[in-house]
Design a protein around this motif. Sequence first.
Motif, PDB file in Angstrom:
ATOM      1  N   VAL A  53       3.785 -37.400   4.901  1.00 51.54           N
ATOM      2  CA  VAL A  53       4.955 -38.275   4.887  1.00 51.54           C
ATOM      3  C   VAL A  53       4.236 -39.713   5.069  1.00 51.54           C
ATOM      4  O   VAL A  53       3.190 -39.691   5.367  1.00 51.54           O
ATOM      5  CB  VAL A  53       5.918 -37.849   5.488  1.00 51.54           C
ATOM      6  CG1 VAL A  53       6.807 -36.768   5.399  1.00 51.54           C
ATOM      7  CG2 VAL A  53       5.455 -37.965   7.263  1.00 51.54           C
ATOM      8  N   PRO A  54       4.958 -40.613   4.269  1.00 49.45           N
ATOM      9  CA  PRO A  54       6.331 -40.553   3.402  1.00 49.45           C
ATOM     10  C   PRO A  54       6.112 -40.122   2.194  1.00 49.45           C
ATOM     11  O   PRO A  54       5.044 -40.538   1.598  1.00 49.45           O
ATOM     12  CB  PRO A  54       6.728 -42.127   3.833  1.00 49.45           C
ATOM     13  CG  PRO A  54       5.470 -42.895   3.768  1.00 49.45           C
ATOM     14  CD  PRO A  54       4.213 -41.989   4.464  1.00 49.45           C
ATOM     15  N   ALA A  55       7.348 -40.074   1.546  1.00 48.20           N
ATOM     16  CA  ALA A  55       7.701 -39.885   0.336  1.00 48.20           C
ATOM     17  C   ALA A  55       8.928 -40.665  -0.077  1.00 48.20           C
ATOM     18  O   ALA A  55       9.983 -40.561   0.809  1.00 48.20           O
ATOM     19  CB  ALA A  55       7.380 -38.494  -0.368  1.00 48.20           C
ATOM     20  N   LEU A  56       9.118 -41.121  -1.277  1.00 44.47           N
ATOM     21  CA  LEU A  56      10.333 -41.791  -1.495  1.00 44.47           C
ATOM     22  C   LEU A  56      10.659 -41.147  -2.876  1.00 44.47           C
ATOM     23  O   LEU A  56      10.111 -41.215  -3.596  1.00 44.47           O
ATOM     24  CB  LEU A  56      10.147 -43.326  -1.666  1.00 44.47           C
ATOM     25  CG  LEU A  56      11.380 -44.181  -2.157  1.00 44.47           C
ATOM     26  CD1 LEU A  56      12.592 -44.333  -1.116  1.00 44.47           C
ATOM     27  CD2 LEU A  56      11.043 -45.548  -2.694  1.00 44.47           C
ATOM     28  N   ARG A  57      12.027 -40.979  -3.017  1.00 45.46           N
ATOM     29  CA  ARG A  57      12.667 -40.376  -4.086  1.00 45.46           C
ATOM     30  C   ARG A  57      13.607 -41.491  -4.712  1.00 45.46           C
ATOM     31  O   ARG A  57      14.641 -41.851  -3.592  1.00 45.46           O
ATOM     32  CB  ARG A  57      13.252 -39.003  -3.978  1.00 45.46           C
ATOM     33  CG  ARG A  57      13.849 -38.567  -5.546  1.00 45.46           C
ATOM     34  CD  ARG A  57      14.598 -37.048  -5.344  1.00 45.46           C
ATOM     35  NE  ARG A  57      13.759 -36.003  -4.769  1.00 45.46           N
ATOM     36  CZ  ARG A  57      12.957 -35.321  -5.608  1.00 45.46           C
ATOM     37  NH1 ARG A  57      12.988 -35.449  -6.856  1.00 45.46           N
ATOM     38  NH2 ARG A  57      12.273 -34.361  -5.269  1.00 45.46           N
ATOM     39  N   HIS A  58      13.567 -41.605  -5.811  1.00 41.59           N
ATOM     40  CA  HIS A  58      14.641 -42.905  -6.441  1.00 41.59           C
ATOM     41  C   HIS A  58      15.053 -42.440  -7.903  1.00 41.59           C
ATOM     42  O   HIS A  58      14.269 -42.445  -8.738  1.00 41.59           O
ATOM     43  CB  HIS A  58      13.819 -44.023  -6.539  1.00 41.59           C
ATOM     44  CG  HIS A  58      14.914 -45.363  -7.088  1.00 41.59           C
ATOM     45  ND1 HIS A  58      14.470 -46.297  -7.602  1.00 41.59           N
ATOM     46  CD2 HIS A  58      16.083 -45.460  -6.907  1.00 41.59           C
ATOM     47  CE1 HIS A  58      15.479 -47.078  -8.178  1.00 41.59           C
ATOM     48  NE2 HIS A  58      16.603 -46.633  -7.648  1.00 41.59           N
ATOM     49  N   GLY A  59      16.087 -41.598  -7.783  1.00 42.19           N
ATOM     50  CA  GLY A  59      16.401 -40.961  -9.160  1.00 42.19           C
ATOM     51  C   GLY A  59      15.441 -40.003  -9.549  1.00 42.19           C
ATOM     52  O   GLY A  59      14.850 -39.126  -8.571  1.00 42.19           O
ATOM     53  N   PRO A  60      14.903 -40.118 -10.561  1.00 43.25           N
ATOM     54  CA  PRO A  60      13.965 -39.146 -11.116  1.00 43.25           C
ATOM     55  C   PRO A  60      12.589 -39.414 -10.556  1.00 43.25           C
ATOM     56  O   PRO A  60      11.551 -38.704 -10.887  1.00 43.25           O
ATOM     57  CB  PRO A  60      13.941 -39.110 -12.543  1.00 43.25           C
ATOM     58  CG  PRO A  60      14.349 -40.583 -12.902  1.00 43.25           C
ATOM     59  CD  PRO A  60      15.238 -40.967 -11.898  1.00 43.25           C
ATOM     60  N   ALA A  61      12.277 -40.723  -9.891  1.00 39.80           N
ATOM     61  CA  ALA A  61      10.870 -41.084  -9.720  1.00 39.80           C
ATOM     62  C   ALA A  61      10.639 -40.739  -8.245  1.00 39.80           C
ATOM     63  O   ALA A  61      11.323 -40.543  -7.109  1.00 39.80           O
ATOM     64  CB  ALA A  61      10.815 -42.599  -9.619  1.00 39.80           C
ATOM     65  N   VAL A  62       9.277 -40.269  -8.207  1.00 40.45           N
ATOM     66  CA  VAL A  62       9.018 -39.772  -6.714  1.00 40.45           C
ATOM     67  C   VAL A  62       7.764 -40.472  -6.322  1.00 40.45           C
ATOM     68  O   VAL A  62       6.733 -40.635  -7.189  1.00 40.45           O
ATOM     69  CB  VAL A  62       8.549 -38.251  -6.651  1.00 40.45           C
ATOM     70  CG1 VAL A  62       7.643 -37.886  -5.279  1.00 40.45           C
ATOM     71  CG2 VAL A  62       9.723 -37.394  -6.756  1.00 40.45           C
ATOM     72  N   ILE A  63       7.396 -41.364  -5.271  1.00 40.38           N
ATOM     73  CA  ILE A  63       6.294 -42.198  -4.840  1.00 40.38           C
ATOM     74  C   ILE A  63       6.045 -41.691  -3.488  1.00 40.38           C
ATOM     75  O   ILE A  63       6.719 -41.570  -2.612  1.00 40.38           O
ATOM     76  CB  ILE A  63       6.953 -43.730  -4.774  1.00 40.38           C
ATOM     77  CG1 ILE A  63       7.639 -43.982  -6.204  1.00 40.38           C
ATOM     78  CG2 ILE A  63       5.493 -44.718  -4.629  1.00 40.38           C
ATOM     79  CD1 ILE A  63       9.163 -44.010  -5.988  1.00 40.38           C
ATOM     80  N   THR A  64       4.502 -41.594  -3.511  1.00 47.21           N
ATOM     81  CA  THR A  64       4.001 -41.265  -1.905  1.00 47.21           C
ATOM     82  C   THR A  64       3.109 -42.676  -1.569  1.00 47.21           C
ATOM     83  O   THR A  64       2.826 -43.450  -2.789  1.00 47.21           O
ATOM     84  CB  THR A  64       3.109 -40.073  -2.303  1.00 47.21           C
ATOM     85  OG1 THR A  64       2.092 -39.955  -2.994  1.00 47.21           O
ATOM     86  CG2 THR A  64       4.209 -38.719  -2.572  1.00 47.21           C
ATOM     87  N   GLU A  65       2.552 -42.514  -0.571  1.00 49.80           N
ATOM     88  CA  GLU A  65       1.858 -43.745  -0.178  1.00 49.80           C
ATOM     89  C   GLU A  65       2.482 -44.726   0.272  1.00 49.80           C
ATOM     90  O   GLU A  65       2.994 -45.451  -0.696  1.00 49.80           O
ATOM     91  CB  GLU A  65       0.527 -43.981  -0.979  1.00 49.80           C
ATOM     92  CG  GLU A  65       0.019 -42.662  -1.562  1.00 49.80           C
ATOM     93  CD  GLU A  65      -0.443 -41.427  -0.693  1.00 49.80           C
ATOM     94  OE1 GLU A  65      -1.014 -41.787   0.228  1.00 49.80           O
ATOM     95  OE2 GLU A  65      -0.218 -40.327  -0.738  1.00 49.80           O
ATOM     96  N   CYS A  66       2.240 -45.316   1.396  1.00 48.54           N
ATOM     97  CA  CYS A  66       3.041 -46.533   1.877  1.00 48.54           C
ATOM     98  C   CYS A  66       2.927 -47.671   0.935  1.00 48.54           C
ATOM     99  O   CYS A  66       3.864 -48.576   0.658  1.00 48.54           O
ATOM    100  CB  CYS A  66       2.550 -46.792   3.291  1.00 48.54           C
ATOM    101  SG  CYS A  66       3.028 -45.739   4.402  1.00 48.54           S
ATOM    102  N   ALA A  67       1.698 -48.051   0.473  1.00 43.58           N
ATOM    103  CA  ALA A  67       1.381 -49.338  -0.364  1.00 43.58           C
ATOM    104  C   ALA A  67       2.250 -49.015  -1.557  1.00 43.58           C
ATOM    105  O   ALA A  67       2.819 -50.050  -2.054  1.00 43.58           O
ATOM    106  CB  ALA A  67       0.014 -49.543  -0.557  1.00 43.58           C
ATOM    107  N   ALA A  68       2.109 -47.738  -2.037  1.00 48.68           N
ATOM    108  CA  ALA A  68       2.766 -47.580  -3.699  1.00 48.68           C
ATOM    109  C   ALA A  68       4.287 -47.727  -3.332  1.00 48.68           C
ATOM    110  O   ALA A  68       5.147 -48.140  -4.336  1.00 48.68           O
ATOM    111  CB  ALA A  68       2.294 -46.225  -4.053  1.00 48.68           C
TER     112      ALA A  68
END
Length: 207
Positions: A53-68
């Motif tokens: 962790v962390p991971a972020l989901r925004h609708g269909p998008a999944v983003i990992t890594e804090c800076a990203a």
Amino acid sequence: MDELILYTHPMSRGRTARWMLEEVGLPYRTIWLDYGTTMKAPEYLAVNPLGKVPALRHGPAVITECAAICAYLADAFPEAGLAPPPGSAARGAYYRWLFIAAGPVEAAVIDRVLGVTIAAEQQAMVGYGSYDAMIDMLDAHLAANDYAAGDRFSAADIVLGAQIGWGLEFGTLPQRASFAAYAERLLARPAAQRARAIDDAAMTPAG
């Protein structure tokens, strides 16, 4: 609007992502995970195969890594004003310090914590060169600038500020006046205080 979902643990780099979400100021949902159990369960490995962790989901998008995550949210919600205009000199500084924080700073600190010694003849192979050189570069920059990208707070400060705040708190960075002033300036932000309160409360056993 697509739902924002943060996957995190209260004692993790997810604190940085939460701070960014609080700066954005839009509703989001938290899914709490535990090390070694739900973080390694098939349901979460489908989100982040590394089981981190962390991971972020925004609708269909999944983003990992804090800076990203921070860069994505700054671009997805430009009305929050967390990134300088594209093509500007400030945008260049923003990218520079965002990725210095995520790369050389974190690598140098983690190597130091783990007792990894970089010999002089190996420094050309290492992104940060030497721990001391990285510290002196940060010190000089923050002594001359209130924020990472100049005179205005941005998402780069969330990533760099989290690194410096953590380093001062746990002794992995030296106590330099520029670091202390920078950390104090950032931690006074209401969003930073809200984020810290949420994660601190999640660490407190119920009852």
